[in-house]
Design an enzyme around this catalytic site. Structure first.
Site, short mmCIF file in Angstrom:
data_model
loop_
_atom_site.label_atom_id
_atom_site.label_comp_id
_atom_site.label_asym_id
_atom_site.label_seq_id
_atom_site.Cartn_x
_atom_site.Cartn_y
_atom_site.Cartn_z
N SER A 1 20.85 25.21 -13.96
CA SER A 1 22.33 24.82 -14.16
C SER A 1 23.04 24.87 -12.89
CB SER A 1 23.19 25.73 -15.19
OG SER A 1 24.42 25.13 -15.53
N THR A 2 24.02 25.88 -12.65
CA THR A 2 24.69 25.83 -11.31
C THR A 2 23.94 26.11 -10.03
OG1 THR A 2 26.34 26.84 -12.83
CG2 THR A 2 26.87 26.87 -10.33
N HIS B 1 21.66 21.00 -16.44
CA HIS B 1 22.97 20.75 -17.04
C HIS B 1 23.82 19.95 -16.18
CE1 HIS B 1 22.66 25.05 -18.95
NE2 HIS B 1 21.94 24.19 -19.64
N MET C 1 24.65 29.35 -14.60
CA MET C 1 25.57 30.46 -15.06
C MET C 1 25.31 30.34 -16.78
SD MET C 1 29.73 30.41 -14.80
CE MET C 1 29.80 30.42 -13.28
N ASP D 1 21.64 30.20 -21.07
CA ASP D 1 20.73 29.20 -21.99
C ASP D 1 19.33 29.20 -21.45
OD1 ASP D 1 20.92 25.39 -21.79
OD2 ASP D 1 20.14 27.10 -23.42
#
Length: 354
Positions: free
Chosen positions: A178-179, A205, A298, A301
Site C-alpha cells: 500500500s503506502t 492499493h 498502512m 490488509d
C-alpha cells in the site's frame, strides 16, 4: 476393458493440452501398423466426449491441463471405466510425489517429458513410447487395482487429500502493498529476470485507472512483462499482473493452470482491491506452490490472510521496518506469527527467483 488380441491393433487415445505433443503422437501411432490412433483432446472433458464413440485400449495422459488435471481424470477413469493409462508428463520425475500418486491410482506406465526440446524428445523416444503403450495394453488392470489401490484405507485418504494440491510446475508469487508500494514494487520488479521469474499477482492499493498507467510504466522498465490484470488472464512465468483499482483480484485454478478472476464487491479491510482477498485465494488454490510477500503499507490488509497462506504451506515473507515507508501491514503480519522471513526491500527479489 478387454485386452486386445495379438492380431488386433491397439486402440490409442491421447489427452494432452500441447498441440505439438498431440501432433507428434498422432503421427507416431498412425504410422505404426500395430496401433489404431483414435484421436486426441486438449483436456479430459473433451476426451470423455470423444472416447464415448470408440473407447480406447490405452490412454496416453498428460497431467497439467485446463479444466481438469490428469490425476483427477485418472481417478475418474479408474472408478468409472478402468482403462490402462500411460502418463506422459513433465511432473512425473522418478520418485516424485506426482508419480507415486499416479501409480497408486492405477497408471500402468510413466514417461517423463522434458520441459524443453519436447518435439525432439518425443521423436527420439518413439520406441520407448510404443513399448510403454504396448505393455499397458496387455496389463491385468484388475489385478493391479486390487494390489496397489485397495490395499488399505489410509493410503486412499492420503491420495484424496493430496490430489487437489498436487505440485505443479508453475509457481506463484503473491505480493500485497500500500503506502510506499509503488516505489517498493519498482525496486523489486526491475531486478527480476524474465526467464527465472514465476508468475506474480499483485495488489497495490491504488484508485481506479491509476493501476493501468502504473502497470504500463513498470512494463517499460522491467525485463518481465507487467500489466493490469483482466478477468481470465493466465498467470504464467515472466508475467506480473496488478489488480485493477476498484476491483478485487483472486487467483483461480483450472486443472493445473492458474488464472485470475476480477470482480466487484464490498470493501475488505477498507480496500478494493484487497490484499486479504488475493492472499486467501492464493492459499486456497496454490498452497505450497506459492510465496506470499507483504510489503510497506498502512493498516493491516493482508495480515489475516497471511495466516491462511502459512497454514496452506506457502512460504511467507515480510519487508523489514527499516526499508518500509509505513511499517503497518508487515508489522501486523509479523505480530500474528505467520511470517517465515523478514527481509530488507533490496533482498526481496532474490527470494522471488530462488
Amino acid at each position: 476393458m478387454t485386452t486386445p488380441q495379438s492380431n488386433q491393433k491397439i486402440k490409442v487415445f491421447v489427452v494432452d493440452d500441447s498441440a505439438i505433443v498431440r501432433q507428434v503422437l498422432s503421427d507416431l501411432f498412425s504410422k505404426d501398423p500395430n496401433f489404431l490412433f483414435l484421436g486426441s483432446a486438449p483436456d479430459p472433458l473433451f476426451a470423455i466426449e470423444k472416447m464415448q464413440k470408440d473407447w480406447p485400449d490405452v490412454i496416453v495422459l498428460d497431467i497439467e491441463m485446463p479444466r481438469m488435471d490428469g490425476i483427477s481424470f485418472l481417478k475418474k477413469i479408474m472408478a468409472e471405466k478402468p482403462t490402462p493409462v500411460v502418463i506422459c508428463s513433465t511432473l512425473t520425475t522418478e520418485g516424485s510425489e506426482t508419480a507415486l500418486i499416479a501409480m497408486s491410482l492405477g497408471a500402468v506406465e510413466i514417461i517423463t517429458k522434458p520441459k524443453v526440446g519436447l518435439k525432439d524428445f518425443l521423436t527420439d523416444s518413439a520406441i520407448e513410447l510404443l513399448d510403454a503403450v504396448t505393455a499397458a495394453s496387455h496389463s491385468n488392470l484388475g489385478r493391479m487395482r486390487a494390489s496397489t489401490i485397495n490395499t488399505s484405507e489410509q493410503p486412499q485418504k492420503r491420495i484424496k487429500s493430496e490430489i487437489s494440491n498436487i505440485q505443479a510446475t508453475e509457481k506463484i508469487v503473491a505480493i500485497g502493498t500500500s503506502t510506499g508500494g509503488t516505489i517498493a514494487l519498482e525496486e523489486v520488479l526491475t531486478k527480476l529476470p524474465r526467464d527465472k521469474t514465476p508468475g506474480i499477482v499483485i495488489v497495490q492499493h491504488m484508485p481506479e485507472k491509476f493501476t493501468e498507467a502504473f502497470a504500463k510504466r513498470l512494463n517499460t522498465i522491467c525485463d518481465i512483462e507487467v500489466r493490469e490484470g483482466k478477468d481470465g488472464d493466465r498467470v504464467v512465468p515472466g508475467l506480473a499482473l496488478i489488480a485493477p483499482g476498484s476491483r478485487h483480484m483472486q487467483l483461480k485454478r483450472s486443472g493445473a493452470q492458474y488464472y485470475v478472476e476480477i470482480s466487484d464487491g464490498p470493501l475488505v479491510n477498507r480496500h478494493k482491491p484487497s490484499v486479504d482477498v488475493l492472499f486467501r485465494s492464493v492459499a486456497k488454490n496454490a498452497g505450497k506452490n506459492a510465496k506470499g510477500i507483504i510489503m510497506t503499507g498502512m493498516g493491516d490488509d493482508g495480515a489475516a490472510a497471511m495466516v491462511d497462506l502459512k497454514a496452506a504451506g506457502s512460504k511467507t515473507i515480510a519487508q523489514n521496518e527499516d526499508t518500509c515507508v509505513v511499517f503497518g501491514m508487515p508489522k501486523e503480519a509479523i505480530r500474528r506469527g505467520c511470517v517465515d522471513l523478514i527481509l530488507p526491500l533490496q533482498e526481496i527479489y532474490k527470494e522471488i527467483i530462488s
